[in-house]
Motif scaffolding. Structure first.
Motif, mmCIF file in Angstrom:
data_model
loop_
_atom_site.group_PDB
_atom_site.id
_atom_site.type_symbol
_atom_site.label_atom_id
_atom_site.label_comp_id
_atom_site.label_asym_id
_atom_site.label_seq_id
_atom_site.Cartn_x
_atom_site.Cartn_y
_atom_site.Cartn_z
ATOM 1 N N ILE A 221 1.231 -1.352 -0.293
ATOM 2 C CA ILE A 221 0.065 -0.263 0.310
ATOM 3 C C ILE A 221 1.086 1.316 0.250
ATOM 4 O O ILE A 221 0.311 2.310 -0.619
ATOM 5 N N SER A 222 2.227 1.088 0.596
ATOM 6 C CA SER A 222 3.341 2.049 0.674
ATOM 7 C C SER A 222 3.365 2.981 -0.814
ATOM 8 O O SER A 222 3.284 4.247 -1.252
ATOM 9 N N PHE A 223 3.967 1.811 -1.801
ATOM 10 C CA PHE A 223 3.960 2.258 -2.897
ATOM 11 C C PHE A 223 2.843 2.729 -3.645
ATOM 12 O O PHE A 223 3.003 4.064 -4.278
ATOM 13 N N TYR A 224 1.637 2.309 -3.667
ATOM 14 C CA TYR A 224 0.245 2.919 -4.075
ATOM 15 C C TYR A 224 0.313 3.925 -3.898
ATOM 16 O O TYR A 224 -0.187 5.430 -4.591
ATOM 17 N N LEU A 225 0.426 4.429 -2.182
ATOM 18 C CA LEU A 225 0.206 6.377 -2.014
ATOM 19 C C LEU A 225 1.267 6.944 -2.320
ATOM 20 O O LEU A 225 0.738 7.826 -2.151
ATOM 21 N N ALA A 226 2.673 6.560 -1.980
ATOM 22 C CA ALA A 226 3.757 6.996 -2.843
ATOM 23 C C ALA A 226 3.852 7.560 -4.596
ATOM 24 O O ALA A 226 3.395 8.994 -4.938
ATOM 25 N N VAL A 227 2.516 6.621 -5.178
ATOM 26 C CA VAL A 227 2.426 6.887 -6.235
ATOM 27 C C VAL A 227 1.686 8.451 -6.527
ATOM 28 O O VAL A 227 1.592 9.474 -7.074
ATOM 29 N N ALA A 228 0.334 7.369 -6.115
ATOM 30 C CA ALA A 228 -0.994 8.615 -6.234
ATOM 31 C C ALA A 228 -0.671 10.109 -5.234
ATOM 32 O O ALA A 228 -1.369 11.132 -5.584
ATOM 33 N N ASN A 229 0.261 9.887 -4.053
ATOM 34 C CA ASN A 229 0.091 11.076 -3.383
ATOM 35 C C ASN A 229 1.612 11.493 -2.913
ATOM 36 O O ASN A 229 2.316 12.930 -2.822
ATOM 37 N N GLY A 230 2.341 10.836 -3.733
ATOM 38 C CA GLY A 230 3.957 11.210 -3.427
ATOM 39 C C GLY A 230 4.376 10.837 -2.166
ATOM 40 O O GLY A 230 3.608 10.441 -1.570
ATOM 41 N N VAL A 231 5.768 11.117 -1.978
ATOM 42 C CA VAL A 231 6.694 11.326 -0.586
ATOM 43 C C VAL A 231 7.971 11.984 0.281
ATOM 44 O O VAL A 231 7.764 12.827 -0.448
ATOM 45 N N ARG A 232 7.067 12.616 0.784
ATOM 46 C CA ARG A 232 8.231 13.146 1.542
ATOM 47 C C ARG A 232 9.135 12.530 2.629
ATOM 48 O O ARG A 232 8.643 11.727 2.653
ATOM 49 N N ASN B 190 11.938 15.751 -1.136
ATOM 50 C CA ASN B 190 10.329 14.765 -1.790
ATOM 51 C C ASN B 190 10.415 13.898 -2.567
ATOM 52 O O ASN B 190 11.097 14.462 -4.380
ATOM 53 N N MET B 191 9.477 13.055 -2.863
ATOM 54 C CA MET B 191 9.187 12.473 -4.523
ATOM 55 C C MET B 191 7.183 13.043 -4.662
ATOM 56 O O MET B 191 7.161 12.757 -3.909
ATOM 57 N N PRO B 192 7.223 13.522 -5.832
ATOM 58 C CA PRO B 192 5.820 13.990 -6.140
ATOM 59 C C PRO B 192 5.200 12.631 -6.524
ATOM 60 O O PRO B 192 5.292 12.215 -6.794
ATOM 61 N N PRO B 193 3.949 13.263 -6.746
ATOM 62 C CA PRO B 193 3.308 12.064 -7.208
ATOM 63 C C PRO B 193 3.315 11.511 -8.430
ATOM 64 O O PRO B 193 3.933 12.643 -9.267
ATOM 65 N N VAL C 219 1.403 0.124 -11.375
ATOM 66 C CA VAL C 219 1.773 0.277 -10.011
ATOM 67 C C VAL C 219 1.697 -1.148 -9.746
ATOM 68 O O VAL C 219 2.561 -1.496 -8.908
ATOM 69 N N LYS C 220 0.243 -2.472 -9.714
ATOM 70 C CA LYS C 220 0.489 -3.348 -9.513
ATOM 71 C C LYS C 220 1.272 -4.388 -9.766
ATOM 72 O O LYS C 220 1.892 -5.045 -9.222
#
Length: 144
Positions: free
Chosen positions: A90-101, A109-112, A121-122
């Motif tokens: 789920i953290s990979f899905y969230l990283a792609v969708a929302n980016g990561v601090r 930071n990683m942008p969405p 992503v799957k």
């Protein structure tokens, strides 16, 4: 009777604390987390994993390096920090969708990535997990 001055003791404590803060900042990402790239073995992949590898190299490798080895601008994903016990799928899905601090690495930071659909992503996650496993990266329970 002369009063004792605490000024020298306070000064020493402040200097020691400042030195500790500087030491901690310089060494907080030491060890394996400071590695910019890693050597990996890409295994014989499942059909979904092979598709994920192609998608990864198209969408993610500009930052995370070819096959997830890392680069000068993004961390390796074939790394124990991303084992499933610490970073679940789920953290990979969230990283792609929302980016990561920024949190583990000194890259920022990683942008969405809004142009990468969830089904792709799957497949990317499948590639990452198969390659992690082939490189000895398995589930480890995360303890905070």
């Amino acid at each position: 009777m002369k009063k004792k001055s605490w000024t020298p003791y306070i000064l020493v404590a402040v200097l020691a604390a400042g030195g500790f803060v500087l030491y901690s900042k310089n060494n907080q990402n030491s060890g394996e987390s400071n590695t910019k790239t890693v050597e990996i073995t890409v295994p014989k992949l499942s059909a979904v994993g092979a598709e994920g590898r192609d998608l990864f190299n198209t969408n993610c490798s500009a930052c995370h390096g070819e096959d997830g080895k890392g680069s000068e601008v993004g961390p390796p994903l074939i790394h124990n920090i991303y084992n499933p016990g610490h970073h679940a799928d789920i953290s990979f899905y969230l990283a792609v969708a929302n980016g990561v601090r920024q949190h583990h690495w000194p890259y920022g930071n990683m942008p969405p990535l809004t142009d990468v659909p969830k089904e792709q992503v799957k497949s990317i996650i499948q590639y990452v997990r198969e390659t992690q496993q082939a490189n000895g990266i398995n589930y480890k329970k995360h303890n905070m």
